[in-house]
Scaffold this motif. Structure first.
Motif, PDB file in Angstrom:
ATOM      1  N   VAL A 391       0.824  -1.208   0.000  1.00 20.81           N
ATOM      2  CA  VAL A 391       0.000   0.000   0.000  1.00 20.81           C
ATOM      3  C   VAL A 391       0.859   1.260   0.000  1.00 20.81           C
ATOM      4  CG1 VAL A 391      -1.738   1.300   1.317  1.00 20.81           C
ATOM      5  CG2 VAL A 391      -1.868  -1.196   1.199  1.00 20.81           C
ATOM      6  N   LEU A 392       2.011   1.220   0.668  1.00 19.97           N
ATOM      7  CA  LEU A 392       2.793   2.429   0.942  1.00 19.97           C
ATOM      8  C   LEU A 392       3.227   3.217  -0.297  1.00 19.97           C
ATOM      9  CD1 LEU A 392       5.014   1.415   3.986  1.00 19.97           C
ATOM     10  CD2 LEU A 392       3.099   2.996   3.949  1.00 19.97           C
ATOM     11  N   PRO A 393       3.797   2.577  -1.352  1.00 19.14           N
ATOM     12  CA  PRO A 393       4.233   3.393  -2.492  1.00 19.14           C
ATOM     13  C   PRO A 393       3.119   4.213  -3.133  1.00 19.14           C
ATOM     14  CG  PRO A 393       5.195   1.202  -2.614  1.00 19.14           C
ATOM     15  CD  PRO A 393       4.187   1.166  -1.508  1.00 19.14           C
ATOM     16  N   THR A 394       1.887   3.684  -3.123  1.00 22.38           N
ATOM     17  CA  THR A 394       0.761   4.427  -3.675  1.00 22.38           C
ATOM     18  C   THR A 394       0.488   5.680  -2.864  1.00 22.38           C
ATOM     19  OG1 THR A 394      -0.289   2.433  -4.562  1.00 22.38           O
ATOM     20  CG2 THR A 394      -1.706   4.327  -4.198  1.00 22.38           C
ATOM     21  N   GLU A 395       0.678   5.607  -1.554  1.00 26.11           N
ATOM     22  CA  GLU A 395       0.275   6.695  -0.672  1.00 26.11           C
ATOM     23  C   GLU A 395       1.357   7.748  -0.454  1.00 26.11           C
ATOM     24  OE1 GLU A 395      -3.185   4.705   2.002  1.00 26.11           O
ATOM     25  OE2 GLU A 395      -1.174   4.669   2.874  1.00 26.11           O
ATOM     26  N   ILE A 396       2.623   7.394  -0.650  1.00 27.50           N
ATOM     27  CA  ILE A 396       3.690   8.355  -0.309  1.00 27.50           C
ATOM     28  C   ILE A 396       4.403   8.922  -1.539  1.00 27.50           C
ATOM     29  CG2 ILE A 396       4.043   7.254   1.931  1.00 27.50           C
ATOM     30  CD1 ILE A 396       6.549   5.948   0.907  1.00 27.50           C
ATOM     31  N   PHE A 397       4.013   8.483  -2.756  1.00 23.80           N
ATOM     32  CA  PHE A 397       4.592   9.040  -3.979  1.00 23.80           C
ATOM     33  C   PHE A 397       3.478   9.590  -4.873  1.00 23.80           C
ATOM     34  CE2 PHE A 397       7.919   6.096  -2.652  1.00 23.80           C
ATOM     35  CZ  PHE A 397       9.068   6.841  -2.875  1.00 23.80           C
ATOM     36  N   ASN A 398       3.800  10.648  -5.635  1.00 21.96           N
ATOM     37  CA  ASN A 398       2.799  11.197  -6.547  1.00 21.96           C
ATOM     38  C   ASN A 398       2.752  10.404  -7.849  1.00 21.96           C
ATOM     39  OD1 ASN A 398       4.970  12.048  -8.145  1.00 21.96           O
ATOM     40  ND2 ASN A 398       4.948  14.136  -7.335  1.00 21.96           N
ATOM     41  N   LEU A 462      -1.836  13.368  -0.187  1.00 23.44           N
ATOM     42  CA  LEU A 462      -0.419  13.285  -0.543  1.00 23.44           C
ATOM     43  C   LEU A 462       0.389  14.499  -0.073  1.00 23.44           C
ATOM     44  CD1 LEU A 462       1.704  11.549  -1.984  1.00 23.44           C
ATOM     45  CD2 LEU A 462       1.115  12.734  -4.099  1.00 23.44           C
ATOM     46  N   PRO A 463      -0.113  15.740  -0.223  1.00 24.75           N
ATOM     47  CA  PRO A 463       0.664  16.886   0.270  1.00 24.75           C
ATOM     48  C   PRO A 463       0.935  16.827   1.781  1.00 24.75           C
ATOM     49  CG  PRO A 463      -1.035  17.633  -1.240  1.00 24.75           C
ATOM     50  CD  PRO A 463      -1.303  16.180  -0.986  1.00 24.75           C
ATOM     51  N   VAL A 464      -0.032  16.360   2.566  1.00 30.12           N
ATOM     52  CA  VAL A 464       0.160  16.254   4.013  1.00 30.12           C
ATOM     53  C   VAL A 464       1.244  15.221   4.332  1.00 30.12           C
ATOM     54  CG1 VAL A 464      -0.935  15.592   6.201  1.00 30.12           C
ATOM     55  CG2 VAL A 464      -2.191  16.992   4.546  1.00 30.12           C
ATOM     56  N   ILE A 465       1.178  14.064   3.649  1.00 32.37           N
ATOM     57  CA  ILE A 465       2.174  13.005   3.862  1.00 32.37           C
ATOM     58  C   ILE A 465       3.561  13.505   3.454  1.00 32.37           C
ATOM     59  CG2 ILE A 465       2.895  10.692   3.161  1.00 32.37           C
ATOM     60  CD1 ILE A 465      -0.124  10.077   2.735  1.00 32.37           C
ATOM     61  N   SER A 467       4.649  16.561   3.421  1.00 31.93           N
ATOM     62  CA  SER A 467       5.161  17.548   4.388  1.00 31.93           C
ATOM     63  C   SER A 467       5.748  16.860   5.613  1.00 31.93           C
ATOM     64  CB  SER A 467       4.037  18.501   4.806  1.00 31.93           C
ATOM     65  OG  SER A 467       3.052  17.822   5.561  1.00 31.93           O
ATOM     66  N   GLU A 468       5.182  15.721   6.029  1.00 34.40           N
ATOM     67  CA  GLU A 468       5.724  14.982   7.171  1.00 34.40           C
ATOM     68  C   GLU A 468       7.081  14.362   6.828  1.00 34.40           C
ATOM     69  OE1 GLU A 468       3.086  12.343   9.185  1.00 34.40           O
ATOM     70  OE2 GLU A 468       1.355  13.652   8.929  1.00 34.40           O
ATOM     71  N   PHE A 469       7.211  13.851   5.605  1.00 32.57           N
ATOM     72  CA  PHE A 469       8.500  13.306   5.187  1.00 32.57           C
ATOM     73  C   PHE A 469       9.538  14.415   5.012  1.00 32.57           C
ATOM     74  CE2 PHE A 469       6.464   9.230   3.952  1.00 32.57           C
ATOM     75  CZ  PHE A 469       7.423   8.365   4.446  1.00 32.57           C
ATOM     76  N   ASN A 470       9.097  15.612   4.647  1.00 28.94           N
ATOM     77  CA  ASN A 470      10.037  16.719   4.434  1.00 28.94           C
ATOM     78  C   ASN A 470      10.767  17.118   5.713  1.00 28.94           C
ATOM     79  OD1 ASN A 470       9.642  16.903   1.704  1.00 28.94           O
ATOM     80  ND2 ASN A 470       8.090  18.516   1.835  1.00 28.94           N
ATOM     81  N   ARG A 471      10.183  16.815   6.862  1.00 23.04           N
ATOM     82  CA  ARG A 471      10.879  17.075   8.122  1.00 23.04           C
ATOM     83  C   ARG A 471      12.156  16.244   8.224  1.00 23.04           C
ATOM     84  NH1 ARG A 471       5.512  16.435  11.932  1.00 23.04           N
ATOM     85  NH2 ARG A 471       4.313  18.152  11.006  1.00 23.04           N
ATOM     86  N   LEU A 472      12.136  15.055   7.591  1.00 21.16           N
ATOM     87  CA  LEU A 472      13.331  14.221   7.538  1.00 21.16           C
ATOM     88  C   LEU A 472      14.204  14.568   6.338  1.00 21.16           C
ATOM     89  CD1 LEU A 472      11.670  10.764   8.350  1.00 21.16           C
ATOM     90  CD2 LEU A 472      13.083  12.117   9.891  1.00 21.16           C
TER      91      LEU A 472
END
Length: 496
Positions: A391-398, A462-465, A467-472
């Motif tokens: 499921v993850l690649p669908t949700e964290i990549f555009n 996707l933008p919210v997810i 932004s959370e990854f951008n902290r890393l």
């Protein structure tokens, strides 16, 4: 499974049609190789004796058989590498249909290999069906994730794992000696994977293409909204339309990304790391080794050989049941909890299994504890890693990065499956009762990574997810910026 506001029967039927000829094949083709092990090994020996007049040693037969089983993974790796470009060029649905060319060729080779007295045809058959499975394992979750509404995205995508587990159970049942697992029928067992493929070819053309693919990749707005109306069974929610149009605007003028571009892009660095670690852990945790060598493990645990083929069905049933439960929980508990919980439980059962194997010759009931550990290990895997990983690649990549992300994830998954499949017999012979210690260590490290670095994606856009990854991804820049800002304040204050 799909009971929710605004869903339609079309979405449920599309999921069934795609998955029966898709990820079901992965589980099915893993499981059917367990039953004819002895018969195909005899066939290998007889073929070498007839051709070259030499009788193989036991270790040579075992090595060839291990390669026959594991070469499925090399085919899967090839399928994963071509799945991304195919899904961009032909679309998600048409790629699934085209992958059946490899499947039907494989079935024909498997069916005729015995009459031709050719081990090479069996090997080629396994490579081709591996390509089919590799394409399906990448494209199907992409197709589902892009077609499902946000509140059902996790459950629909996780159905890939449900059908994979169902394929395992089906393969184990069809492989019984009373059905196709006998000495006279093993060639028909190898060709039986054509049946789900025919079902997909007859039904999938009637369903719509991925709406996001139609809009973002093809620029066909009318076809996109028509597909959405069919899949939802009602008028499309304005919120969903706005989300898709926002993703289209972000992808405007941007060509589809290549895997090597993602590896060098800082803005998705931790997304790539997360997908790489979790996809690798899915195979390095050792769950699929149980299906490759289930009979061997049960014999080591002291189970009566006559009962092994029936007990083995229980392993597949465990994962199937766990995946259904996980499907019901994923939109309530979230992805992160299921993933981390699954790996923590697997770590614990690996320790118990090691202890049980260590004392199996000293305590009479220890072989039964060993068998129970195998079931609970598979159950824990099915509750989280089996489904959530896809499921993850669908949700964290555009949309532009998604095919490349699935290429990376799929390639690592199949490569690690091949490595584990080839090394597991030697791990067992070298480590003995400690054979699951490396797998337990992988589970512990993966659970730690998920707990420390992976954000929750349930119900988020996707933008919210991102932004959370951008902290890393931009952590150092943020720290530098904060330091400069504070320094500026001090200077300004001093000036005053």
């Amino acid at each position: 499974m799909l009971q929710s506001q605004g869903h339609s029967r079309t979405l449920a039927l599309m999921v069934a049609s795609t998955a029966i000829g898709g990820t079901l094949q992965y589980g099915y083709n893993l499981a059917i190789m367990n039953a004819p092990t002895t018969y195909i090994q005899t066939f290998i020996n007889e073929t070498f004796l007839e051709r070259w007049g030499m009788e193989l040693e036991l270790y040579e037969v075992t090595l060839i058989w291990t390669f026959v089983v594991s070469v499925f993974s090399l085919g899967g790796l090839t399928g994963a590498l071509i799945a991304g470009p195919m899904s961009i060029r032909f679309g998600r649905k048409k790629t699934m249909l085209l992958s059946n060319i490899f499947l039907m060729s494989s079935a024909l080779l498997g069916l005729t290999s015995r009459a031709a007295k050719s081990v090479e045809m069996i090997i080629l058959s396994r490579i081709l069906v591996g390509i089919n499975a590799g394409i399906s394992m990448n494209v199907q979750p992409m197709y589902f994730g892009e077609s499902a509404p946000k509140h059902l995205r996790g459950a629909v995508s996780l159905s890939c794992a449900v059908f994979t587990a169902f394929g395992v159970v089906l393969g184990q049942i069809v492989g019984l000696r009373e059905i196709l697992g006998s000495e006279s029928c093993w060639q028909y067992l190898l060709a039986s994977n054509a049946v789900p493929g025919f079902f997909q070819l007859l039904t999938l053309p009637w369903f719509p293409e991925s709406p996001r693919y139609l809009l973002i990749d093809r620029g066909d707005k009318e076809a996109c909204f028509a597909a959405l109306r069919r899949l939802r069974g009602c008028e499309v929610s304005p919120i969903e339309v706005e989300e898709i149009l926002q993703e289209q605007a972000e992808a405007e003028g941007v060509r589809p990304r290549q895997p090597w571009e993602l590896l060098s892009d800082r803005s998705v660095r931790w997304q790539v790391i997360s997908v790489a670690i979790i996809s690798s852990a899915m195979q390095l945790c050792g769950n699929d080794s149980i299906y490759f060598y289930a009979s061997y493990i049960f014999q080591e645990a002291g189970i009566d050989p006559a009962a092994i083929q029936y007990i083995t069905i229980g392993t597949g049933t465990c994962e199937f049941t766990a995946c259904i439960i996980s499907n019901l929980l994923i939109e309530r508990q979230g992805r992160r909890v299921l993933l981390m919980g699954g790996y923590i439980l697997m770590s614990g059962w690996a320790v118990v299994f090691t202890l049980a194997l260590s004392f199996e010759h000293k305590v009479t009931w220890m072989p039964y504890l060993s068998m129970a550990c195998i079931f609970t290990y598979i159950l824990s895997f099915g509750m989280g890693p089996a489904g959530v990983t896809g499921v993850l690649p669908t949700e964290i990549f555009n949309q532009t990065a998604r095919p490349a992300a699935y290429t990376i994830a799929g390639s690592l998954m199949w490569l690690n499956l091949f490595i584990v499949g080839m090394l597991f017999p030697f791990i067992v012979s070298g480590l003995g009762q400690f054979c699951f210690v490396p797998f337990g260590a992988v589970c512990v490290l993966t659970a730690l990574y998920i707990g420390l670095f992976l954000p929750e994606t349930k119900g988020k856009t996707l933008p919210v997810i991102a932004s959370e990854f951008n902290r890393l991804n931009f952590r150092k820049q943020e720290r530098t910026g904060q330091a400069e800002y504070k320094l500026g304040e001090v200077q300004h204050s001093t000036a005053l």
